[in-house]
Enzyme design. Structure first.
Site, PDB file in Angstrom:
ATOM      1  N   ALA A 140       0.849  -1.187   0.000  1.00 21.16           N
ATOM      2  CA  ALA A 140       0.000   0.000   0.000  1.00 21.16           C
ATOM      3  C   ALA A 140       0.888   1.242   0.000  1.00 21.16           C
ATOM      4  CB  ALA A 140      -0.859  -0.001   1.282  1.00 21.16           C
ATOM      5  N   CYS A 144       4.044  -0.202   2.780  1.00 20.74           N
ATOM      6  CA  CYS A 144       5.174  -0.904   2.170  1.00 20.74           C
ATOM      7  C   CYS A 144       5.777  -0.138   1.002  1.00 20.74           C
ATOM      8  CB  CYS A 144       4.740  -2.289   1.727  1.00 20.74           C
ATOM      9  SG  CYS A 144       6.138  -3.276   1.261  1.00 20.74           S
TER      10      CYS A 144
HETATM   11  C1  VGL Z   1       1.532  -3.740   4.578  1.00 18.66           C
HETATM   12  C2  VGL Z   1      -0.037  -3.544   6.213  1.00 18.66           C
HETATM   13  C3  VGL Z   1       0.444  -4.672   6.823  1.00 18.66           C
HETATM   14  C4  VGL Z   1       2.131  -3.252   3.316  1.00 18.66           C
HETATM   15  C5  VGL Z   1       2.030  -4.880   5.187  1.00 18.66           C
HETATM   16  O1  VGL Z   1       2.901  -4.029   2.730  1.00 18.66           O
HETATM   17  O2  VGL Z   1       1.825  -2.128   2.897  1.00 18.66           O
HETATM   18  N1  VGL Z   1       0.521  -3.079   5.096  1.00 18.66           N
HETATM   19  N2  VGL Z   1       1.464  -5.337   6.296  1.00 18.66           N
END
Ligand code: VGL
Ligand code: ZN
Length: 189
Positions: A140, A144
């Site tokens: 997102a 990440c």
């Molecule tokens: C992510 C929430 C929880 C991401 C990963 O990769 O954006 N978001 N874990």
């Protein structure tokens, strides 16, 4: 670099806004970039390496609500929710696929320290590929994608963020993250 285009972030437990469209636009982008490369997988990988990052958690990861974290369970290793969207599978190569969040006790939004099956890190592989520029898409934006872009920038790469190829948890959060990334020198295009 394709960040976390995994079913739980697309239509699963942590489904993000704009995810279906981001995947479709990513497939189109890759098709445009690799057009005329003959379709031989090694040829595409040599000229236009496509790296994949996967959020890849144990079932009792500390970021999950049941464990006191903030997220619903997602991207558990070995489940459908943790798999890369099928439309991208033709471009996936295990040497260029990096898992993160595998350690139960550590939240790891950035893919930069993700590792492939052979234990090589993303940073290491980018060095081996003599990379100067990285084109990033994924999910997102606020988590990440952002953390990965910032680590790439710190490591000295020129970072291009493909704005039609990203999805987000919250629209305002997405816009704020884009603005702050741009201020740091990440190229939004
Ligand atoms: C992510 C929430 C929880 C991401 C990963 O990769 O954006 N978001 N874990
Ligand atoms: Zn996660």
């Amino acid at each position: 670099m394709v960040v976390d285009m995994l079913y739980d972030f697309i239509d699963g437990s942590l489904a993000c806004q704009n995810a279906e469209s981001a995947v479709a636009q990513t497939v189109k982008y890759i098709a445009r970039q690799t057009k005329g490369m003959g379709g031989e997988e090694h040829e595409i990988l040599d000229t236009f390496p496509i790296l994949f990052i996967r959020d890849h958690h144990p079932a009792d990861h500390s970021s999950f609500k049941e464990q006191g974290g903030i997220w619903p369970p997602h991207c558990v290793a070995g489940t459908h929710g943790g798999e890369i969207h099928e439309d991208l599978l033709p471009y996936v190569n295990e040497e260029l696929t990096f898992d993160k969040g595998c350690d139960k006790t550590v939240e790891q939004y950035s893919g930069f320290e993700g590792v492939n099956e052979a234990g090589q890190s993303l940073g290491e592989i980018l060095e081996l590929l003599d990379t100067t520029d990285v084109y990033v898409c994924g999910i997102a934006t606020e988590y990440c994608v952002r953390n990965t872009c910032e680590d790439l920038l710190k490591a000295g790469f020129k970072v291009h963020l493909l704005k039609d190829c990203i999805a987000y948890v919250d629209h305002d959060g997405h816009l704020k993250a884009l603005k702050e990334m741009e201020e740091q020198g990440i190229h939004i295009e």
